[in-house]
Design a protein around this motif. Structure first.
Motif, PDB file in Angstrom:
ATOM      1  N   ASN A  84       0.863  -1.170   0.000  1.00 31.88           N
ATOM      2  CA  ASN A  84       0.000   0.000   0.000  1.00 31.88           C
ATOM      3  C   ASN A  84       0.905   1.227   0.000  1.00 31.88           C
ATOM      4  N   GLU A  85       0.876   1.962  -1.126  1.00 33.62           N
ATOM      5  CA  GLU A  85       1.782   3.097  -1.333  1.00 33.62           C
ATOM      6  C   GLU A  85       3.233   2.631  -1.150  1.00 33.62           C
ATOM      7  N   ASN A  86       3.965   3.183  -0.157  1.00 30.91           N
ATOM      8  CA  ASN A  86       5.376   2.797   0.001  1.00 30.91           C
ATOM      9  C   ASN A  86       5.594   1.829   1.164  1.00 30.91           C
ATOM     10  N   HIS A  87       4.534   1.103   1.540  1.00 31.76           N
ATOM     11  CA  HIS A  87       4.633   0.102   2.605  1.00 31.76           C
ATOM     12  C   HIS A  87       4.282  -1.288   2.084  1.00 31.76           C
ATOM     13  N   VAL A  88       4.939  -2.282   2.666  1.00 29.26           N
ATOM     14  CA  VAL A  88       4.616  -3.688   2.409  1.00 29.26           C
ATOM     15  C   VAL A  88       4.080  -4.281   3.705  1.00 29.26           C
ATOM     16  N   PHE A  89       2.954  -5.003   3.600  1.00 24.13           N
ATOM     17  CA  PHE A  89       2.323  -5.651   4.750  1.00 24.13           C
ATOM     18  C   PHE A  89       2.505  -7.162   4.621  1.00 24.13           C
ATOM     19  N   VAL A  90       2.892  -7.781   5.725  1.00 29.40           N
ATOM     20  CA  VAL A  90       3.079  -9.231   5.748  1.00 29.40           C
ATOM     21  C   VAL A  90       2.424  -9.768   7.018  1.00 29.40           C
ATOM     22  N   VAL A  91       1.441 -10.670   6.850  1.00 29.05           N
ATOM     23  CA  VAL A  91       0.734 -11.261   7.992  1.00 29.05           C
ATOM     24  C   VAL A  91       0.931 -12.769   7.945  1.00 29.05           C
ATOM     25  N   THR A  92       1.432 -13.321   9.049  1.00 28.11           N
ATOM     26  CA  THR A  92       1.685 -14.767   9.123  1.00 28.11           C
ATOM     27  C   THR A  92       1.069 -15.348  10.395  1.00 28.11           C
ATOM     28  N   GLY A  93       0.898 -16.658  10.412  1.00 31.58           N
ATOM     29  CA  GLY A  93       0.358 -17.331  11.594  1.00 31.58           C
ATOM     30  C   GLY A  93       0.818 -18.765  11.675  1.00 31.58           C
ATOM     31  N   SER A  94       1.001 -19.230  12.897  1.00 29.62           N
ATOM     32  CA  SER A  94       1.448 -20.620  13.096  1.00 29.62           C
ATOM     33  C   SER A  94       0.223 -21.530  13.227  1.00 29.62           C
ATOM     34  N   THR A  95      -0.585 -21.514  12.178  1.00 25.25           N
ATOM     35  CA  THR A  95      -1.803 -22.316  12.162  1.00 25.25           C
ATOM     36  C   THR A  95      -2.070 -22.812  10.749  1.00 25.25           C
ATOM     37  N   ALA A  96      -2.773 -23.933  10.673  1.00 27.62           N
ATOM     38  CA  ALA A  96      -3.152 -24.469   9.363  1.00 27.62           C
ATOM     39  C   ALA A  96      -4.435 -23.834   8.861  1.00 27.62           C
ATOM     40  N   ASP A  97      -5.045 -22.965   9.669  1.00 31.69           N
ATOM     41  CA  ASP A  97      -6.298 -22.315   9.287  1.00 31.69           C
ATOM     42  C   ASP A  97      -5.985 -20.960   8.654  1.00 31.69           C
ATOM     43  N   ASP A  98      -6.038 -20.929   7.328  1.00 33.83           N
ATOM     44  CA  ASP A  98      -5.685 -19.686   6.641  1.00 33.83           C
ATOM     45  C   ASP A  98      -6.717 -18.578   6.868  1.00 33.83           C
ATOM     46  N   SER A  99      -7.948 -18.939   7.288  1.00 38.69           N
ATOM     47  CA  SER A  99      -8.979 -17.936   7.513  1.00 38.69           C
ATOM     48  C   SER A  99      -8.631 -17.031   8.699  1.00 38.69           C
ATOM     49  N   LEU A 100      -7.954 -17.570   9.702  1.00 39.53           N
ATOM     50  CA  LEU A 100      -7.539 -16.757  10.844  1.00 39.53           C
ATOM     51  C   LEU A 100      -6.474 -15.734  10.433  1.00 39.53           C
ATOM     52  N   VAL A 101      -5.562 -16.156   9.569  1.00 41.46           N
ATOM     53  CA  VAL A 101      -4.516 -15.244   9.080  1.00 41.46           C
ATOM     54  C   VAL A 101      -5.157 -14.137   8.252  1.00 41.46           C
ATOM     55  N   LYS A 102      -6.142 -14.506   7.445  1.00 40.98           N
ATOM     56  CA  LYS A 102      -6.815 -13.518   6.617  1.00 40.98           C
ATOM     57  C   LYS A 102      -7.610 -12.531   7.474  1.00 40.98           C
ATOM     58  N   GLN A 103      -8.232 -12.997   8.565  1.00 38.82           N
ATOM     59  CA  GLN A 103      -8.961 -12.096   9.460  1.00 38.82           C
ATOM     60  C   GLN A 103      -8.033 -11.002  10.019  1.00 38.82           C
ATOM     61  N   LEU A 104      -6.853 -11.389  10.423  1.00 37.38           N
ATOM     62  CA  LEU A 104      -5.901 -10.428  10.972  1.00 37.38           C
ATOM     63  C   LEU A 104      -5.402  -9.464   9.888  1.00 37.38           C
ATOM     64  N   ALA A 105      -5.233 -10.014   8.683  1.00 37.20           N
ATOM     65  CA  ALA A 105      -4.814  -9.168   7.554  1.00 37.20           C
ATOM     66  C   ALA A 105      -5.879  -8.117   7.235  1.00 37.20           C
ATOM     67  N   GLU A 106      -7.133  -8.520   7.252  1.00 34.63           N
ATOM     68  CA  GLU A 106      -8.215  -7.581   6.979  1.00 34.63           C
ATOM     69  C   GLU A 106      -8.350  -6.522   8.079  1.00 34.63           C
ATOM     70  N   ALA A 107      -8.010  -6.908   9.315  1.00 36.92           N
ATOM     71  CA  ALA A 107      -8.116  -5.989  10.440  1.00 36.92           C
ATOM     72  C   ALA A 107      -7.131  -4.816  10.363  1.00 36.92           C
ATOM     73  N   THR A 108      -6.110  -4.934   9.513  1.00 37.53           N
ATOM     74  CA  THR A 108      -5.171  -3.817   9.361  1.00 37.53           C
ATOM     75  C   THR A 108      -5.834  -2.602   8.735  1.00 37.53           C
ATOM     76  N   GLY A 109      -6.904  -2.852   7.939  1.00 36.53           N
ATOM     77  CA  GLY A 109      -7.564  -1.750   7.251  1.00 36.53           C
ATOM     78  C   GLY A 109      -6.851  -1.313   5.984  1.00 36.53           C
ATOM     79  N   TYR A 110      -5.763  -1.940   5.665  1.00 33.55           N
ATOM     80  CA  TYR A 110      -4.988  -1.606   4.453  1.00 33.55           C
ATOM     81  C   TYR A 110      -5.128  -2.718   3.428  1.00 33.55           C
TER      82      TYR A 110
END
Length: 252
Positions: A226-252
């Motif tokens: 987003n513009e001049n920033h890179v966002f990286v969200v990871t999780g130690s889980t096999a459930d990719d939906s939880l990682v996506k929830q946290l990614a969406e919570a950034t608002g970016y």
């Protein structure tokens, strides 16, 4: 005989008198005057010598004054140059320190979420320097990395991280994402990279596999810019939906 002697005596007297007059006249003509030692001194020559001495004194005085003035000016100039601060060195150092500090603060503000999805808790954050980012993201050839921040979260027993990386421009963000993706080998089955959309933009979901409990288990990462920033969200889980929830919570 007596007359002869008298005549000779008279001639001698006249000669002596005549000699004294000639000596006086010569002295007057030459303009010499006897000094206290008895030697004749020429007033004109004496005046000339005195004038030369005065001129010599003037010449000696003038260089001395000139030298003193020049020395004083040079000394003042040199002192001024020594005391003059080096503006460029100080500004460059302050500017670099301020830039890195602002980068870490901005990234930390973004990575620390004010509103978390249900079940997530905030653990803390650490600053990321450019050198560490380049190592972690296989981005040695990306020179525009400024810095970043990593915030850590917990969901039950699983750990999650949000990395926010600041770069100098938006083009550099694409280069960093491409460099990171190139560090993964192709999967024998399925696709490692999948494009997904949320918050009005697309992101890449990266699948990786680790050995957990003697079997291979998937782990997921979402990465986007987003513009001049890179966002990286990871999780130690096999459930990719939880990682996506946290990614969406950034608002970016």
């Amino acid at each position: 005989m007596k007359k002869m002697v008298a005549l000779i005596s008279a001639l001698v007297v006249l000669m002596v008198a005549f000699s004294g007059c000639v000596g006086d006249n010569k002295s007057a003509v030459n303009g010499t005057e006897p000094n206290s030692s008895g030697e004749n001194v020429n007033p004109a020559e004496s005046t000339a010598n005195v004038s030369e001495l005065n001129e010599s004194a003037v010449n000696v005085t003038e260089p001395s004054n000139s030298g003193a003035n020049v020395g004083s000016a040079d000394s003042t100039a040199n002192t001024s140059e020594v005391n003059k601060p080096s503006g460029s060195g100080t500004d460059s150092s302050n500017s670099g320190s301020s830039t890195n500090t602002n980068s870490a603060e901005n990234a930390a503000d973004i990575s620390k979420l004010e509103k978390l999805p249900e079940g997530f808790t905030y653990v803390g954050h650490v600053s990321l320097n450019a050198a560490d980012i380049k190592i972690d993201y296989n981005a040695d050839n990306v020179s525009e990395v400024v810095g970043g921040s990593e915030s850590m979260y917990k969901y039950n027993e699983s750990d999650f991280c949000i990395d926010v990386i600041e770069l100098e421009n938006s083009e550099a963000t694409t280069n960093l994402i491409d460099a990171y993706k190139s560090s993964f080998k192709p999967l024998t089955e399925g696709s490692r990279f999948v494009d997904e959309s949320f918050n009005g933009h697309s992101a890449v979901r990266i699948a990786d596999y680790v050995t957990a409990g003697g079997t291979e288990a998937p782990r997921y990462t979402y990465i986007w810019s987003n513009e001049n920033h890179v966002f990286v969200v990871t999780g130690s889980t096999a459930d990719d939906s939880l990682v996506k929830q946290l990614a969406e919570a950034t608002g970016y």
